[in-house]
Design a protein around this motif. Structure first.
Motif, PDB file in Angstrom:
ATOM      1  N   ALA A 379       0.864  -1.186   0.000  1.00 14.69           N
ATOM      2  CA  ALA A 379       0.000   0.000   0.000  1.00 14.69           C
ATOM      3  C   ALA A 379       0.892   1.225   0.000  1.00 14.69           C
ATOM      4  O   ALA A 379       1.742   1.385   0.886  1.00 14.69           O
ATOM      5  CB  ALA A 379      -0.912   0.005   1.216  1.00 14.69           C
ATOM      6  N   GLU A 380       0.708   2.097  -0.983  1.00 11.86           N
ATOM      7  CA  GLU A 380       1.559   3.276  -1.099  1.00 11.86           C
ATOM      8  C   GLU A 380       0.882   4.499  -0.482  1.00 11.86           C
ATOM      9  O   GLU A 380      -0.300   4.482  -0.145  1.00 11.86           O
ATOM     10  CB  GLU A 380       1.897   3.562  -2.571  1.00 11.86           C
ATOM     11  N   THR A 381       1.650   5.575  -0.369  1.00 13.50           N
ATOM     12  CA  THR A 381       1.126   6.844   0.108  1.00 13.50           C
ATOM     13  C   THR A 381       0.923   7.804  -1.061  1.00 13.50           C
ATOM     14  O   THR A 381       1.462   7.601  -2.149  1.00 13.50           O
ATOM     15  CB  THR A 381       2.070   7.492   1.132  1.00 13.50           C
ATOM     16  N   ALA A 382       0.138   8.841  -0.834  1.00  7.90           N
ATOM     17  CA  ALA A 382      -0.122   9.865  -1.844  1.00  7.90           C
ATOM     18  C   ALA A 382      -0.193  11.217  -1.148  1.00  7.90           C
ATOM     19  O   ALA A 382      -0.215  11.301   0.077  1.00  7.90           O
ATOM     20  CB  ALA A 382      -1.429   9.570  -2.584  1.00  7.90           C
ATOM     21  N   GLN A 387       0.612  12.232   3.060  1.00  9.51           N
ATOM     22  CA  GLN A 387      -0.350  12.279   4.161  1.00  9.51           C
ATOM     23  C   GLN A 387      -1.564  11.380   3.939  1.00  9.51           C
ATOM     24  O   GLN A 387      -2.465  11.332   4.778  1.00  9.51           O
ATOM     25  CB  GLN A 387      -0.827  13.727   4.384  1.00  9.51           C
ATOM     26  N   VAL A 388      -1.565  10.626   2.829  1.00  8.75           N
ATOM     27  CA  VAL A 388      -2.703   9.759   2.509  1.00  8.75           C
ATOM     28  C   VAL A 388      -2.196   8.345   2.234  1.00  8.75           C
ATOM     29  O   VAL A 388      -1.239   8.156   1.476  1.00  8.75           O
ATOM     30  CB  VAL A 388      -3.469  10.280   1.271  1.00  8.75           C
ATOM     31  N   ILE A 389      -2.822   7.347   2.855  1.00  8.37           N
ATOM     32  CA  ILE A 389      -2.558   5.956   2.496  1.00  8.37           C
ATOM     33  C   ILE A 389      -3.587   5.591   1.441  1.00  8.37           C
ATOM     34  O   ILE A 389      -4.776   5.867   1.586  1.00  8.37           O
ATOM     35  CB  ILE A 389      -2.623   5.006   3.720  1.00  8.37           C
ATOM     36  N   LYS A 390      -3.127   4.983   0.359  1.00  8.67           N
ATOM     37  CA  LYS A 390      -3.908   4.907  -0.874  1.00  8.67           C
ATOM     38  C   LYS A 390      -4.294   3.466  -1.203  1.00  8.67           C
ATOM     39  O   LYS A 390      -3.451   2.569  -1.164  1.00  8.67           O
ATOM     40  CB  LYS A 390      -3.053   5.508  -2.000  1.00  8.67           C
ATOM     41  N   PHE A 391      -5.558   3.280  -1.557  1.00  4.64           N
ATOM     42  CA  PHE A 391      -6.052   1.983  -2.036  1.00  4.64           C
ATOM     43  C   PHE A 391      -6.199   2.053  -3.545  1.00  4.64           C
ATOM     44  O   PHE A 391      -6.955   2.862  -4.066  1.00  4.64           O
ATOM     45  CB  PHE A 391      -7.405   1.653  -1.397  1.00  4.64           C
ATOM     46  N   LEU A 392      -5.466   1.193  -4.263  1.00  4.39           N
ATOM     47  CA  LEU A 392      -5.495   1.192  -5.727  1.00  4.39           C
ATOM     48  C   LEU A 392      -5.337  -0.238  -6.240  1.00  4.39           C
ATOM     49  O   LEU A 392      -4.601  -0.501  -7.191  1.00  4.39           O
ATOM     50  CB  LEU A 392      -4.380   2.089  -6.269  1.00  4.39           C
ATOM     51  N   ALA A 393      -6.030  -1.165  -5.598  1.00  5.40           N
ATOM     52  CA  ALA A 393      -5.906  -2.576  -5.956  1.00  5.40           C
ATOM     53  C   ALA A 393      -6.458  -2.845  -7.348  1.00  5.40           C
ATOM     54  O   ALA A 393      -7.264  -2.069  -7.876  1.00  5.40           O
ATOM     55  CB  ALA A 393      -6.661  -3.431  -4.937  1.00  5.40           C
ATOM     56  N   PRO A 394      -6.048  -3.949  -7.986  1.00  6.26           N
ATOM     57  CA  PRO A 394      -6.677  -4.339  -9.250  1.00  6.26           C
ATOM     58  C   PRO A 394      -8.193  -4.427  -9.100  1.00  6.26           C
ATOM     59  O   PRO A 394      -8.710  -4.858  -8.065  1.00  6.26           O
ATOM     60  CB  PRO A 394      -6.070  -5.716  -9.519  1.00  6.26           C
ATOM     61  N   LEU A 395      -8.908  -4.019 -10.135  1.00  8.85           N
ATOM     62  CA  LEU A 395     -10.372  -4.078 -10.113  1.00  8.85           C
ATOM     63  C   LEU A 395     -10.866  -5.516 -10.058  1.00  8.85           C
ATOM     64  O   LEU A 395     -11.994  -5.777  -9.643  1.00  8.85           O
ATOM     65  CB  LEU A 395     -10.942  -3.386 -11.353  1.00  8.85           C
ATOM     66  N   THR A 396     -10.012  -6.430 -10.468  1.00  7.04           N
ATOM     67  CA  THR A 396     -10.367  -7.851 -10.530  1.00  7.04           C
ATOM     68  C   THR A 396     -10.071  -8.577  -9.223  1.00  7.04           C
ATOM     69  O   THR A 396     -10.235  -9.802  -9.157  1.00  7.04           O
ATOM     70  CB  THR A 396      -9.578  -8.537 -11.660  1.00  7.04           C
ATOM     71  N   ILE A 397      -9.632  -7.873  -8.206  1.00  4.88           N
ATOM     72  CA  ILE A 397      -9.267  -8.511  -6.946  1.00  4.88           C
ATOM     73  C   ILE A 397     -10.403  -9.405  -6.456  1.00  4.88           C
ATOM     74  O   ILE A 397     -11.576  -9.035  -6.513  1.00  4.88           O
ATOM     75  CB  ILE A 397      -8.893  -7.442  -5.894  1.00  4.88           C
ATOM     76  N   SER A 398     -10.049 -10.600  -5.992  1.00  8.92           N
ATOM     77  CA  SER A 398     -11.065 -11.534  -5.497  1.00  8.92           C
ATOM     78  C   SER A 398     -11.565 -11.082  -4.131  1.00  8.92           C
ATOM     79  O   SER A 398     -10.916 -10.288  -3.436  1.00  8.92           O
ATOM     80  CB  SER A 398     -10.491 -12.940  -5.398  1.00  8.92           C
ATOM     81  N   GLU A 399     -12.729 -11.583  -3.733  1.00  7.36           N
ATOM     82  CA  GLU A 399     -13.266 -11.254  -2.420  1.00  7.36           C
ATOM     83  C   GLU A 399     -12.302 -11.697  -1.320  1.00  7.36           C
ATOM     84  O   GLU A 399     -12.109 -10.987  -0.321  1.00  7.36           O
ATOM     85  CB  GLU A 399     -14.629 -11.924  -2.229  1.00  7.36           C
TER      86      GLU A 399
END
Length: 422
Positions: A379-382, A387-399
């Protein structure tokens, strides 16, 4: 890791945040040389919306190579390019009533931005470009000029010329209550001949600023910007490089506002992580002469094959519904984390499958990223100050991957909070 330290340039970045050697990847999971698994909430900085090694995409690429398909044809006609253009038009553009011509440019997003700026200046015969506070558009000199973060700037580059920075939506007051409307301000400048502000050729905007800190422009603000551009004969350029390709739930991030930009830049996931960048433009502004804007790697056939295959997911609206549902789950978990750590988390922002947790505490989000990596989460910052922890996972991520990753993030925030407060 000593080899990278010794021989690779100091400019390397993500290797410092994720210090291990990765050897395998599948959908939203990566494995390093020790066999340790990592859930990927980084997603190639938005270039892996369709995941790592999607089976259909992988099979299409292998088949193309095995039949000796043309790898690089510059801008000659090939069957791979034909099929990509056909798929993009029939599956994405035409159903959305978007009449755009397609220009293939150099292989990265910054090449698309450079092309868009050059085209806008050529068409309008004006040199000024407007971008926004906290914008990120790339690192080549033209694109860097419209990028806001001063960390990437240096006076020796000479890049700020002919660019004006204006306030993004809610820049003065993130709550959006009773603040100055930056579009009204801009209109006043450009309609007043004595303001000292010259009319720009184009205005370039991200509808959601990813690297700038997950700043989401409102529908109303985007619509006002679009109308001002139309009224004043300014070309509206939407940079959809990171937040397009389905990231918000729609294929294009601007669809929610019901606008049709004059120019759109796309890269990253359009080639499923393989190098490809394109510029979409209204046909009447395609004023290029043959060969006037060129480049060796504007014909990446492997990316054409991969991209056309990925677009098959958009044949129905099921993929879009899945993105929205996963995004709602992420938002719920992020808000729960923020509620639990009110003293450390100041805001939760996002849309679809791009979300951020913001903290005003120095280095807190960097500590979350560090703790997450230890536990098997990327998980990267932005933001200008990380000051922001960023969620940018693949759209295809499994449940299963999504739930596991969110559980790890929960633990990592708790660990970071304990270290920060202890």
């Amino acid at each position: 890791m000593d080899l990278f330290e010794k021989y690779e340039s100091n400019v390397r970045g993500y290797i410092r945040s994720f210090p291990t050697i990765f050897v395998k990847s599948k959908n939203a999971t990566m494995w390093d040389h020790h066999g340790k698994a990592y859930i990927d909430f980084f997603g190639g900085a938005g270039s892996l919306n369709y995941g790592h090694n999607d089976p259909a995409i992988k099979r299409a690429i292998i088949d193309f190579i095995e039949r000796d398909g043309v790898t690089n044809a510059l801008d000659k006609a090939t069957d791979a390019k034909y099929l990509f253009i056909k798929k993009l038009q029939e599956t994405i553009l035409q159903p959305r009533d978007l009449d755009y011509k397609i220009q293939f440019v150099g292989p990265t997003g910054t090449n698309a931005v450079e092309t868009a700026l050059k085209l806008a200046r050529k068409v309008k015969e004006r040199s000024k470009i407007v971008s926004f506070t906290n914008a990120y558009h790339g690192h080549t000199l033209g694109a860097l000029a419209v990028t806001g973060n001063e960390f990437y700037h240096d006076d020796f580059y000479g890049v700020p010329l002919n660019v004006t920075k204006m306030p993004y939506d809610n820049y003065f007051d993130p709550t959006g209550e009773g603040q100055m409307d930056s579009i009204d301000m801009m209109r006043q400048y450009y309609e007043d001949a004595s303001s000292g502000y010259e009319l720009p050729a184009g205005i370039v905007v991200e509808t959601i600023q990813g690297e700038g800190g997950i700043n989401v422009a409102s529908v109303e603000w985007l619509q006002k910007l679009d109308k001002m551009c139309k009224d004043l004969d300014i070309l509206l350029i939407v940079d959809d490089i990171q937040v397009g390709n389905g990231r918000t739930g729609n294929f294009f991030s601007f669809e929610r506002a019901g606008i049709k930009p004059d120019i759109v830049t796309i890269s990253k996931s359009i080639g499923t992580g393989l190098p490809m960048a394109i510029v979409l433009m209204r046909p009447e502004i395609d004023e290029w002469s043959p060969g006037e804007h060129t480049g060796t790697f504007r014909g990446n056939s492997l990316a054409f094959v991969a991209g056309a295959t990925a677009l098959e997911r958009w044949d129905t609206d099921e993929f879009s519904k899945e993105i929205v549902a996963k995004g709602e789950k992420v938002e719920k978990r992020f808000r729960a984390i923020a509620e639990r750590h009110k003293d450390l988390i100041s805001d939760v922002r996002g849309l679809g499958m791009i979300w951020g947790l913001e903290s005003e505490k120095d280095e807190f989000c960097n500590k979350i990223s560090e703790e997450a990596f230890k536990r098997g989460l990327l998980a990267e910052t932005a933001g200008a100050d990380d000051q922001v922890i960023k969620f940018l996972a693949p759209l295809t991520i499994s449940e299963a991957e999504l739930n596991q990753g969110l559980d790890i993030l929960d633990e990592s925030v708790d660990a970071a909070a304990a270290a920060y407060q202890g």
